[in-house]
Design a protein around this motif. Structure first.
Motif, mmCIF file in Angstrom:
data_model
loop_
_atom_site.group_PDB
_atom_site.id
_atom_site.type_symbol
_atom_site.label_atom_id
_atom_site.label_comp_id
_atom_site.label_asym_id
_atom_site.label_seq_id
_atom_site.Cartn_x
_atom_site.Cartn_y
_atom_site.Cartn_z
ATOM 1 N N PHE A 49 0.835 -1.201 0.000
ATOM 2 C CA PHE A 49 0.000 0.000 0.000
ATOM 3 C C PHE A 49 0.872 1.255 0.000
ATOM 4 N N ARG A 50 1.877 1.294 0.877
ATOM 5 C CA ARG A 50 2.761 2.464 0.969
ATOM 6 C C ARG A 50 3.510 2.710 -0.332
ATOM 7 N N LYS A 51 3.973 1.639 -0.974
ATOM 8 C CA LYS A 51 4.676 1.778 -2.256
ATOM 9 C C LYS A 51 3.779 2.485 -3.272
ATOM 10 N N TRP A 52 2.538 2.019 -3.392
ATOM 11 C CA TRP A 52 1.628 2.601 -4.374
ATOM 12 C C TRP A 52 1.125 3.972 -3.945
ATOM 13 N N GLU A 53 1.028 4.204 -2.642
ATOM 14 C CA GLU A 53 0.670 5.531 -2.143
ATOM 15 C C GLU A 53 1.736 6.539 -2.591
ATOM 16 N N GLN A 54 2.999 6.163 -2.487
ATOM 17 C CA GLN A 54 4.092 7.042 -2.910
ATOM 18 C C GLN A 54 4.059 7.278 -4.415
ATOM 19 N N ILE A 55 3.804 6.233 -5.177
ATOM 20 C CA ILE A 55 3.711 6.377 -6.638
ATOM 21 C C ILE A 55 2.594 7.347 -6.990
ATOM 22 N N ALA A 56 1.415 7.133 -6.397
ATOM 23 C CA ALA A 56 0.265 7.997 -6.676
ATOM 24 C C ALA A 56 0.541 9.433 -6.251
ATOM 25 N N SER A 57 1.166 9.589 -5.103
ATOM 26 C CA SER A 57 1.485 10.922 -4.601
ATOM 27 C C SER A 57 2.427 11.660 -5.544
ATOM 28 N N ARG A 58 3.445 10.949 -6.041
ATOM 29 C CA ARG A 58 4.383 11.580 -6.987
ATOM 30 C C ARG A 58 3.685 11.944 -8.301
ATOM 31 N N LEU A 59 2.792 11.085 -8.766
ATOM 32 C CA LEU A 59 2.059 11.390 -10.003
ATOM 33 C C LEU A 59 1.178 12.620 -9.830
ATOM 34 N N VAL A 60 0.477 12.695 -8.708
ATOM 35 C CA VAL A 60 -0.391 13.845 -8.443
ATOM 36 C C VAL A 60 0.440 15.122 -8.328
ATOM 37 N N ALA A 61 1.574 15.052 -7.631
ATOM 38 C CA ALA A 61 2.434 16.231 -7.486
ATOM 39 C C ALA A 61 2.991 16.680 -8.837
ATOM 40 N N ALA A 62 3.397 15.726 -9.666
ATOM 41 C CA ALA A 62 3.922 16.070 -10.992
ATOM 42 C C ALA A 62 2.832 16.690 -11.858
#
Length: 103
Positions: A49-62
């Motif tokens: 979950f944390r791995k994908w949370e970080q991926i999603a967070s980076r995509l949203v920030a970008a």
């Protein structure tokens, strides 16, 4: 459901499986995430979950940063000097990822 993270408010709501799927912005990525989370043993649920949370967070920030830069460009403002046009690299990287079936 409106994703508060996509609305520029990264702390608006907790990340959930549904919010991560929406933030990923791509059905194939969402399917991959769901597959990983569904197949994870109980002791690996949080790390996955944390791995994908970080991926999603980076995509949203970008995405947000891109919107801000595009708006600044539209207003005729000078863009940051360290901004590099990475369009060609992104296109090549996306093709490489699609070729290996990851995205």
């Amino acid at each position: 459901m409106v994703n508060p993270h996509r609305e520029g408010n990264m702390d608006a709501a907790p990340w959930t499986i549904e919010v991560i799927c929406e933030a990923l912005g791509d059905p194939t990525l969402s399917k991959r995430f769901l597959g990983e989370i569904n197949k994870a043993p109980v002791d690996q649920l949080v790390p996955v979950f944390r791995k994908w949370e970080q991926i999603a967070s980076r995509l949203v920030a970008a995405e947000q940063r891109g919107r801000e830069l595009a708006a600044a460009d539209q207003r005729g403002e000078e863009l940051p000097a360290d901004l590099v046009d990475r369009t060609e690299w992104i296109t090549q990287e996306a093709a490489r990822i699609r070729a290996r079936g990851a995205a």
